[in-house]
Design a protein around this motif. Structure first.
Motif, short mmCIF file in Angstrom:
data_model
loop_
_atom_site.label_atom_id
_atom_site.label_comp_id
_atom_site.label_asym_id
_atom_site.label_seq_id
_atom_site.Cartn_x
_atom_site.Cartn_y
_atom_site.Cartn_z
N ALA A 125 0.83 -1.20 0.00
CA ALA A 125 0.00 0.00 0.00
C ALA A 125 0.86 1.26 0.00
N VAL A 126 1.98 1.22 0.73
CA VAL A 126 2.90 2.37 0.73
C VAL A 126 3.45 2.59 -0.67
N LYS A 127 3.81 1.50 -1.36
CA LYS A 127 4.32 1.63 -2.72
C LYS A 127 3.27 2.24 -3.65
N THR A 128 2.02 1.77 -3.51
CA THR A 128 0.95 2.33 -4.34
C THR A 128 0.75 3.81 -4.06
N ALA A 129 0.81 4.18 -2.78
CA ALA A 129 0.55 5.56 -2.40
C ALA A 129 1.69 6.50 -2.77
N LEU A 130 2.93 6.03 -2.65
CA LEU A 130 4.07 6.93 -2.75
C LEU A 130 5.06 6.56 -3.84
N GLY A 131 4.87 5.41 -4.48
CA GLY A 131 5.87 4.94 -5.43
C GLY A 131 5.81 5.64 -6.77
N GLU A 132 6.69 5.20 -7.67
CA GLU A 132 6.83 5.83 -8.98
C GLU A 132 5.66 5.52 -9.91
N ASN A 133 5.15 4.30 -9.81
CA ASN A 133 4.10 3.88 -10.73
C ASN A 133 2.76 4.47 -10.33
N HIS A 134 2.09 5.10 -11.26
CA HIS A 134 0.79 5.69 -10.99
C HIS A 134 -0.30 4.63 -11.16
N SER A 135 -1.27 4.69 -10.28
CA SER A 135 -2.36 3.72 -10.32
C SER A 135 -3.68 4.47 -10.42
N SER A 136 -4.61 3.88 -11.19
CA SER A 136 -5.92 4.51 -11.30
C SER A 136 -6.71 4.38 -10.01
N GLU A 137 -6.31 3.40 -9.18
CA GLU A 137 -6.99 3.21 -7.91
C GLU A 137 -6.40 4.15 -6.87
N ARG A 138 -7.24 4.94 -6.25
CA ARG A 138 -6.79 5.90 -5.25
C ARG A 138 -7.12 5.35 -3.87
N LEU A 139 -6.09 5.13 -3.09
CA LEU A 139 -6.28 4.58 -1.75
C LEU A 139 -6.74 5.67 -0.79
N PRO A 140 -7.50 5.30 0.24
CA PRO A 140 -7.90 6.31 1.24
C PRO A 140 -6.71 7.05 1.84
N VAL A 141 -5.58 6.37 2.05
CA VAL A 141 -4.43 7.05 2.65
C VAL A 141 -3.93 8.18 1.76
N GLN A 142 -4.17 8.07 0.45
CA GLN A 142 -3.75 9.13 -0.46
C GLN A 142 -4.68 10.35 -0.41
N MET A 143 -5.79 10.21 0.28
CA MET A 143 -6.74 11.31 0.40
C MET A 143 -6.50 12.13 1.67
N VAL A 144 -5.54 11.72 2.49
CA VAL A 144 -5.27 12.41 3.75
C VAL A 144 -4.43 13.65 3.50
N SER A 145 -4.80 14.74 4.15
CA SER A 145 -4.00 15.96 4.13
C SER A 145 -4.13 16.63 5.49
N ALA A 146 -3.57 17.81 5.62
CA ALA A 146 -3.66 18.56 6.88
C ALA A 146 -3.55 20.03 6.57
N GLU A 147 -4.13 20.87 7.42
CA GLU A 147 -4.03 22.31 7.20
C GLU A 147 -2.65 22.84 7.53
N GLY A 148 -1.99 22.19 8.51
CA GLY A 148 -0.65 22.62 8.88
C GLY A 148 0.41 21.76 8.22
N ALA A 149 0.59 20.54 8.71
CA ALA A 149 1.62 19.66 8.17
C ALA A 149 1.20 18.20 8.31
N LEU A 150 1.45 17.46 7.25
CA LEU A 150 1.25 16.01 7.24
C LEU A 150 2.62 15.37 7.25
N LYS A 151 2.83 14.44 8.18
CA LYS A 151 4.13 13.79 8.30
C LYS A 151 3.94 12.28 8.33
N TRP A 152 4.73 11.60 7.52
CA TRP A 152 4.70 10.14 7.46
C TRP A 152 5.85 9.59 8.30
N PHE A 153 5.55 8.62 9.18
CA PHE A 153 6.56 7.90 9.94
C PHE A 153 6.50 6.44 9.48
N LEU A 154 7.53 5.98 8.76
CA LEU A 154 7.58 4.61 8.27
C LEU A 154 8.81 3.90 8.81
#
Length: 535
Positions: free
Chosen positions: A498-527
């Motif tokens: 899922a991380v690869k789909t969300a952040l990787g090089e290959n674009h996918s027509s399927e949009r995961l819910p995690v890709q819909m997350v944003s923030a008014e101040g800052a969004l930070k990923w901890f992996l």
């Protein structure tokens, strides 16, 4: 980017008073700053990381700090009354180092908080260190393989056998350098290209440059010109055309850093590193997110604790309250460092207000309850007032529980416990701590489910969750995305796809819910590195 632009960009905004250390190689760059009017009125304090000891130095005022020959060649006056701090050139190296440390310890500098003290290390905390790098990868005057690299008690030490003339020098130690708030590496010219290739290139090496030992408490930034990176393959530095994130591969960058390390290059794109070889920080080109990859979940939890504690302090000071939204799953385990020193005693827990981004519609003592998971492993171990912990009403069915929870939120917004987003009108939580499922779902918003498009309600319900138990309540995306800060905490190899789909090089027509997350101040990923293994 020109050298003047590099330095002026670094220092802009640091008034009204800053403490700065600089290596001698950077004084020429600093001397060409065009914005020195900012440091008038004695608000700019300058020090040096190292001092070269020349045999017969010219007599200079004690305030010049840089070596006499450098100061003779470039004026440190700047036409501005900057009060620098020099070594006592009447002493031999050992005495000069002791004198310098004594003046740092016992004069007004540390005692009167001109120089701050690091709460984490107890060493002085300079506001900014401006560092250069030698062709062999050394910084200040600790050289590769030299015993001074291991000095961890002294603030200032000396060297009499420098492999680079002049042999006698004094230098700040690594605990001093690494306790600074901000560090800037300014590396220019083809002479440093070989070292930069080792640091940033594809080929692994057992050699460790001195520069790789540098850390910082807040932010470390690299300023490189094209010549310094001339031996690097640009394709190894910039390997993702993803329009949402600019990725980098830190193939051999073994920094001991715990915070963001952006590298600014004079060509299109930005190169960023996070801590160790597999720890990359990636800034979104839209400014919507930063990705941090850690070698282990343990290191992730350490960084996450500082991140949460810093935001708690910020909002308690600004608002008198800190509204935190939790999710379930492995996130709670990753918060465990908040239960340890220094955070467990320094955080003002009485100001915390705790919510859940989603909850299973089960009794509070049920094994599937997110409340039970958080209470047993976190909330019961800190003194948050029980009235500030907002669990769902587990006597109601899913729809009723969602309506009841939204009514609770509306009352808290009315009383300004929860802020309101001026942009959206939805509640604006200070921090949302979110996990992600192997299918890319967040909260109880699953791929392809109609609830991902809900844009009116604050809280809604689901009775057909593809993951048991089927009945849940959940925040909607407008509420999640109206938050001031959002942290996505994702660990384990099961999440790598899922991380690869969300952040990787290959674009996918399927949009995961995690890709819909944003923030008014800052969004930070901890992996952790397992979750990022497929990037």
């Amino acid at each position: 980017m020109g050298r003047n632009g590099m330095c002026s960009g670094l220092m802009r905004g640091l008034c009204p008073r800053i403490t700065v250390t600089a290596t001698t190689s950077l004084v020429m760059i600093i001397s060409r700053l065009s914005c020195l009017d900012m440091w008038l009125h004695n608000k700019f304090m300058i020090n040096t990381v190292e001092e070269i000891r020349y045999g017969k130095p010219e007599v200079l005022p004690l305030g010049s700090f840089v070596s006499s020959k450098v100061a003779a060649n470039i004026s440190l006056n700047f036409q501005a009354p900057i009060p620098p701090y020099a070594t006592n050139d009447a002493f031999p190296p050992e005495g000069a180092a002791q004198d310098c440390e004594t003046r740092l310890r016992d004069t007004e500098l540390v005692k009167n908080n001109v120089i701050a003290t690091s709460k984490a290390t107890g060493f002085p905390k300079f506001d900014l260190e401006l560092l250069g790098m030698g062709p062999d990868g050394h910084i200040a005057s600790p050289f590769p393989g030299h015993p001074l690299l291991k000095e961890d008690k002294k603030w200032v030490t000396f060297i009499e056998d420098s492999p680079k003339p002049s042999p006698e020098r004094i230098t700040l130690t690594f605990p001093m350098i690494n306790s600074s708030m901000y560090n800037a590496f300014v590396t220019c010219g083809s002479a440093d290209a070989k070292a930069m290739k080792t640091l940033l290139g594809d080929k692994q090496t057992s050699d460790r440059h001195t520069v790789q030992m540098v850390s910082v408490e807040e932010e470390l930034k690299w300023f490189l010109d094209r010549e310094a990176t001339s031996l690097n393959n640009q394709s190894s530095l910039f390997f993702s055309p993803n329009p949402r994130f600019s990725f980098t591969r830190p193939s051999n960058f073994n920094l001991r850093l715990s915070h963001k390390v952006p590298v600014i290059l004079p060509f299109k794109g930005s190169l960023s590193f996070k801590a160790k070889a597999s720890m990359a920080e990636v800034a979104s080109q839209k400014g919507s997110g930063k990705l941090n990859v850690f070698d282990s979940e343990e290191e992730l939890s350490v960084s996450l604790a500082k991140y949460v504690a810093d935001l708690s302090d910020k909002f308690v000071k600004e608002r008198g309250a800190f509204t935190v939204v939790l999710s379930g799953g492995s996130l709670i385990k990753s918060l465990r460092k908040l239960l340890e020193a220094p955070y467990v005693n320094s955080i003002d827990w009485s100001k915390w207000h705790v919510f859940w981004v989603d909850e299973r519609v089960v009794p509070k003592d049920h094994p599937d309850s997110n409340y039970k998971l958080a209470f047993d492993n976190f909330l019961s171990k800190v003194p948050i007032p029980p009235a500030h912990i907002y669990a769902i009403n587990d006597t109601l069915p899913a729809e009723g529980a969602a309506e009841d929870y939204e009514a609770c939120l509306r009352e808290l917004v009315k009383n300004n416990v929860i802020a309101t987003s001026e942009a959206t009108g939805f509640p604006k939580f200070d921090l949302q701590l979110l996990g992600m499922g192997p299918d890319g779902h967040v909260a109880s918003l699953f791929p392809g489910h109609p609830l991902v498009n809900e844009d009116k309600k604050w809280v809604t319900f689901i009775k057909d969750s593809p993951k048991p138990p089927p009945e849940r309540i959940t925040f909607t995306f407008p509420v999640i995305n109206s938050s001031a800060y959002v942290a996505l905490v994702i660990c384990g190899s099961s999440k790598a796809g899922a991380v690869k789909t969300a952040l990787g090089e290959n674009h996918s027509s399927e949009r995961l819910p995690v890709q819909m997350v944003s923030a008014e101040g800052a969004l930070k990923w901890f992996l952790d590195k397992e979750a990022a293994a497929m990037l």
